[in-house]
Scaffold this motif. Structure first.
Motif, PDB file in Angstrom:
ATOM      1  N   ASP A  54       0.859  -1.183   0.000  1.00 47.48           N
ATOM      2  CA  ASP A  54       0.000   0.000   0.000  1.00 47.48           C
ATOM      3  C   ASP A  54       0.898   1.237   0.000  1.00 47.48           C
ATOM      4  OD1 ASP A  54      -2.265   1.639   0.216  1.00 47.48           O
ATOM      5  OD2 ASP A  54      -2.229   1.569   2.400  1.00 47.48           O
ATOM      6  N   ILE A  55       0.780   2.052  -1.052  1.00 48.92           N
ATOM      7  CA  ILE A  55       1.584   3.267  -1.183  1.00 48.92           C
ATOM      8  C   ILE A  55       0.625   4.439  -1.288  1.00 48.92           C
ATOM      9  CG2 ILE A  55       3.315   4.489  -2.557  1.00 48.92           C
ATOM     10  CD1 ILE A  55       3.975   1.641  -3.738  1.00 48.92           C
ATOM     11  N   ARG A  56       0.878   5.474  -0.493  1.00 50.22           N
ATOM     12  CA  ARG A  56       0.028   6.663  -0.521  1.00 50.22           C
ATOM     13  C   ARG A  56       0.907   7.906  -0.528  1.00 50.22           C
ATOM     14  NH1 ARG A  56      -5.379   5.101   1.343  1.00 50.22           N
ATOM     15  NH2 ARG A  56      -5.240   2.881   1.774  1.00 50.22           N
ATOM     16  N   TYR A  57       0.466   8.888  -1.303  1.00 46.56           N
ATOM     17  CA  TYR A  57       1.136  10.190  -1.332  1.00 46.56           C
ATOM     18  C   TYR A  57       0.057  11.241  -1.140  1.00 46.56           C
ATOM     19  CZ  TYR A  57       3.730  14.251  -2.927  1.00 46.56           C
ATOM     20  OH  TYR A  57       4.322  15.479  -2.998  1.00 46.56           O
ATOM     21  N   GLN A  58       0.163  11.991  -0.053  1.00 48.13           N
ATOM     22  CA  GLN A  58      -0.836  13.006   0.248  1.00 48.13           C
ATOM     23  C   GLN A  58      -0.194  14.127   1.052  1.00 48.13           C
ATOM     24  OE1 GLN A  58      -4.176  11.503   2.459  1.00 48.13           O
ATOM     25  NE2 GLN A  58      -5.355  13.358   2.180  1.00 48.13           N
ATOM     26  N   ASN A  59      -0.475  15.351   0.654  1.00 46.84           N
ATOM     27  CA  ASN A  59       0.019  16.543   1.353  1.00 46.84           C
ATOM     28  C   ASN A  59       1.527  16.497   1.605  1.00 46.84           C
ATOM     29  OD1 ASN A  59      -2.613  17.565   1.486  1.00 46.84           O
ATOM     30  ND2 ASN A  59      -3.008  16.462   3.383  1.00 46.84           N
ATOM     31  N   GLY A  60       2.274  16.021   0.617  1.00 47.20           N
ATOM     32  CA  GLY A  60       3.725  15.993   0.726  1.00 47.20           C
ATOM     33  C   GLY A  60       4.287  14.839   1.529  1.00 47.20           C
ATOM     34  N   THR A  61       3.447  13.891   1.944  1.00 47.83           N
ATOM     35  CA  THR A  61       3.923  12.733   2.702  1.00 47.83           C
ATOM     36  C   THR A  61       3.782  11.471   1.866  1.00 47.83           C
ATOM     37  OG1 THR A  61       3.289  13.742   4.805  1.00 47.83           O
ATOM     38  CG2 THR A  61       3.638  11.368   4.809  1.00 47.83           C
ATOM     39  N   LEU A  62       4.873  10.724   1.746  1.00 47.53           N
ATOM     40  CA  LEU A  62       4.882   9.448   1.053  1.00 47.53           C
ATOM     41  C   LEU A  62       4.878   8.347   2.101  1.00 47.53           C
ATOM     42  CD1 LEU A  62       5.267   7.804  -1.617  1.00 47.53           C
ATOM     43  CD2 LEU A  62       7.728   7.952  -1.161  1.00 47.53           C
ATOM     44  N   ASP A  63       3.844   7.520   2.108  1.00 46.39           N
ATOM     45  CA  ASP A  63       3.728   6.399   3.046  1.00 46.39           C
ATOM     46  C   ASP A  63       3.814   5.094   2.276  1.00 46.39           C
ATOM     47  OD1 ASP A  63       3.219   7.821   5.518  1.00 46.39           O
ATOM     48  OD2 ASP A  63       1.241   8.306   4.712  1.00 46.39           O
ATOM     49  N   ILE A  64       4.677   4.203   2.744  1.00 43.26           N
ATOM     50  CA  ILE A  64       4.847   2.885   2.134  1.00 43.26           C
ATOM     51  C   ILE A  64       4.561   1.854   3.212  1.00 43.26           C
ATOM     52  CG2 ILE A  64       6.455   1.306   0.996  1.00 43.26           C
ATOM     53  CD1 ILE A  64       8.138   3.819   0.274  1.00 43.26           C
ATOM     54  N   HIS A  65       3.667   0.928   2.916  1.00 45.91           N
ATOM     55  CA  HIS A  65       3.341  -0.133   3.872  1.00 45.91           C
ATOM     56  C   HIS A  65       3.191  -1.433   3.095  1.00 45.91           C
ATOM     57  CE1 HIS A  65       1.748  -2.008   7.476  1.00 45.91           C
ATOM     58  NE2 HIS A  65       0.883  -2.604   6.687  1.00 45.91           N
ATOM     59  N   ALA A  66       3.715  -2.511   3.639  1.00 45.63           N
ATOM     60  CA  ALA A  66       3.566  -3.828   3.018  1.00 45.63           C
ATOM     61  C   ALA A  66       3.324  -4.865   4.103  1.00 45.63           C
ATOM     62  CB  ALA A  66       4.809  -4.192   2.219  1.00 45.63           C
ATOM     63  N   LYS A  67       2.338  -5.691   3.865  1.00 49.40           N
ATOM     64  CA  LYS A  67       2.001  -6.758   4.802  1.00 49.40           C
ATOM     65  C   LYS A  67       2.777  -8.010   4.412  1.00 49.40           C
ATOM     66  CE  LYS A  67      -1.985  -8.682   4.392  1.00 49.40           C
ATOM     67  NZ  LYS A  67      -3.404  -8.995   4.330  1.00 49.40           N
ATOM     68  N   VAL A  68       3.308  -8.698   5.402  1.00 47.00           N
ATOM     69  CA  VAL A  68       4.018  -9.949   5.163  1.00 47.00           C
ATOM     70  C   VAL A  68       3.377 -11.020   6.031  1.00 47.00           C
ATOM     71  CG1 VAL A  68       6.228 -11.160   5.260  1.00 47.00           C
ATOM     72  CG2 VAL A  68       6.176  -8.734   4.693  1.00 47.00           C
ATOM     73  N   GLU A  69       2.930 -12.072   5.400  1.00 47.27           N
ATOM     74  CA  GLU A  69       2.305 -13.172   6.132  1.00 47.27           C
ATOM     75  C   GLU A  69       3.382 -14.161   6.591  1.00 47.27           C
ATOM     76  OE1 GLU A  69      -0.810 -13.376   7.063  1.00 47.27           O
ATOM     77  OE2 GLU A  69      -1.330 -11.530   6.003  1.00 47.27           O
ATOM     78  N   PRO A  70       3.210 -14.729   7.774  1.00 45.19           N
ATOM     79  CA  PRO A  70       4.183 -15.719   8.258  1.00 45.19           C
ATOM     80  C   PRO A  70       4.234 -16.928   7.327  1.00 45.19           C
ATOM     81  CG  PRO A  70       2.603 -15.125   9.973  1.00 45.19           C
ATOM     82  CD  PRO A  70       2.140 -14.490   8.713  1.00 45.19           C
ATOM     83  N   ARG A  71       5.427 -17.465   7.173  1.00 45.66           N
ATOM     84  CA  ARG A  71       5.584 -18.671   6.365  1.00 45.66           C
ATOM     85  C   ARG A  71       5.600 -19.863   7.300  1.00 45.66           C
ATOM     86  NH1 ARG A  71      10.737 -16.674   3.092  1.00 45.66           N
ATOM     87  NH2 ARG A  71      11.544 -17.064   5.138  1.00 45.66           N
ATOM     88  N   GLY A  72       4.906 -20.898   6.911  1.00 45.70           N
ATOM     89  CA  GLY A  72       4.882 -22.119   7.705  1.00 45.70           C
ATOM     90  C   GLY A  72       5.902 -23.108   7.200  1.00 45.70           C
ATOM     91  N   ALA A  73       5.984 -24.209   7.860  1.00 45.39           N
ATOM     92  CA  ALA A  73       6.929 -25.254   7.466  1.00 45.39           C
ATOM     93  C   ALA A  73       6.387 -26.090   6.305  1.00 45.39           C
ATOM     94  CB  ALA A  73       7.249 -26.144   8.667  1.00 45.39           C
ATOM     95  N   GLU A  74       5.166 -25.813   5.863  1.00 43.69           N
ATOM     96  CA  GLU A  74       4.539 -26.522   4.749  1.00 43.69           C
ATOM     97  C   GLU A  74       4.742 -28.036   4.817  1.00 43.69           C
ATOM     98  OE1 GLU A  74       6.545 -23.682   3.600  1.00 43.69           O
ATOM     99  OE2 GLU A  74       4.791 -22.402   3.706  1.00 43.69           O
ATOM    100  N   GLY A  75       4.156 -28.637   5.806  1.00 46.13           N
ATOM    101  CA  GLY A  75       4.194 -30.094   5.929  1.00 46.13           C
ATOM    102  C   GLY A  75       5.430 -30.627   6.618  1.00 46.13           C
ATOM    103  N   GLY A  76       6.267 -29.753   7.106  1.00 44.04           N
ATOM    104  CA  GLY A  76       7.472 -30.198   7.806  1.00 44.04           C
ATOM    105  C   GLY A  76       7.562 -29.549   9.167  1.00 44.04           C
ATOM    106  N   ARG A  77       8.639 -29.792   9.852  1.00 46.84           N
ATOM    107  CA  ARG A  77       8.849 -29.237  11.183  1.00 46.84           C
ATOM    108  C   ARG A  77       9.955 -28.193  11.096  1.00 46.84           C
ATOM    109  NH1 ARG A  77      11.545 -32.397  16.110  1.00 46.84           N
ATOM    110  NH2 ARG A  77      13.117 -32.453  14.514  1.00 46.84           N
ATOM    111  N   MET A  78       9.696 -26.997  11.631  1.00 47.12           N
ATOM    112  CA  MET A  78      10.676 -25.914  11.614  1.00 47.12           C
ATOM    113  C   MET A  78      11.815 -26.268  12.573  1.00 47.12           C
ATOM    114  SD  MET A  78      11.167 -22.809  10.287  1.00 47.12           S
ATOM    115  CE  MET A  78       9.565 -22.139   9.884  1.00 47.12           C
ATOM    116  N   LEU A  79      13.029 -26.415  12.054  1.00 41.84           N
ATOM    117  CA  LEU A  79      14.189 -26.734  12.876  1.00 41.84           C
ATOM    118  C   LEU A  79      14.945 -25.485  13.301  1.00 41.84           C
ATOM    119  CD1 LEU A  79      15.563 -29.849  10.966  1.00 41.84           C
ATOM    120  CD2 LEU A  79      14.140 -29.784  13.039  1.00 41.84           C
ATOM    121  N   LEU A  80      14.957 -24.483  12.457  1.00 37.38           N
ATOM    122  CA  LEU A  80      15.633 -23.227  12.764  1.00 37.38           C
ATOM    123  C   LEU A  80      14.796 -22.111  12.173  1.00 37.38           C
ATOM    124  CD1 LEU A  80      18.161 -21.716  13.826  1.00 37.38           C
ATOM    125  CD2 LEU A  80      19.164 -22.044  11.558  1.00 37.38           C
TER     126      LEU A  80
END
Length: 132
Positions: A54-80
Motif C-alpha cells: 500500500d503506497i500513498r502520497y498526500q500533502n507531501g507525505t509518502l507512506d509505504i506499507h507492506a504486509k508480510v504473512e508468516p511462512r509455515g513449514a509446509e508439511g514439515g517441522r521448523m528446525l531453525l
C-alpha cells in the motif's frame, strides 16, 4: 546540479502512529536517488506480495506499507527460524515538487521501485548563450 527536492524521513516514524495489527513492524532499507527528471525510491521488502503493498502520497507525505504473512513449514517441522516476519512501514516528507498524478511503482525480486516524477518547474534547464 538539480535543485534539492527535499525528501526527508518523518520525524518519528515509530512513535508517529499506533499500530492496530499485532506482530512486528520493520523499517525497510531504502535508497533514494535524485535524477534530473525524477526521484527514485528503492525499498527492500522481501516476502511480501504485490497485492499486499500500500503506497500513498498526500500533502507531501509518502507512506509505504507492506504486509508480510508468516511462512509455515509446509508439511514439515521448523528446525531453525531466523527470518523475522512482520510488516514493512516507512514514511517520508517529500517536497511539493513531485507530480503526484504520474507517480508509478514496480515490485520485483523483493524490491519496490517508486518513480516520483518532478514537476516541470523544478527540472533543470539549459540556457544557451549566443555570441554578441
Amino acid at each position: 546540479m538539480a535543485e534539492n527536492t527535499g525528501i526527508q524521513k518523518s520525524e518519528s516514524e515509530v512513535a508517529r502512529a499506533e499500530r492496530t495489527r499485532s506482530g512486528r513492524a520493520y523499517l525497510p532499507n531504502v535508497d533514494i536517488i535524485e535524477k534530473a527528471e525524477e526521484l527514485l525510491v528503492l525499498s527492500d521488502m522481501p516476502g511480501t506480495k504485490v497485492e499486499d503493498i500500500d503506497i500513498r502520497y498526500q500533502n507531501g507525505t509518502l507512506d509505504i506499507h507492506a504486509k508480510v504473512e508468516p511462512r509455515g513449514a509446509e508439511g514439515g517441522r521448523m528446525l531453525l527460524h531466523e527470518y523475522g516476519v512482520g510488516d514493512f512501514s516507512r514514511s517520508f516528507q517529500v517536497s511539493e515538487a513531485i507530480d503526484a498524478a504520474r507517480i508509478r511503482a514496480e515490485y520485483s525480486d523483493g524490491v519496490l521501485v517508486l518513480h516520483l516524477p518532478k514537476v516541470e518547474a523544478v527540472k533543470p534547464c539549459r540556457i544557451s548563450v549566443k555570441a554578441g
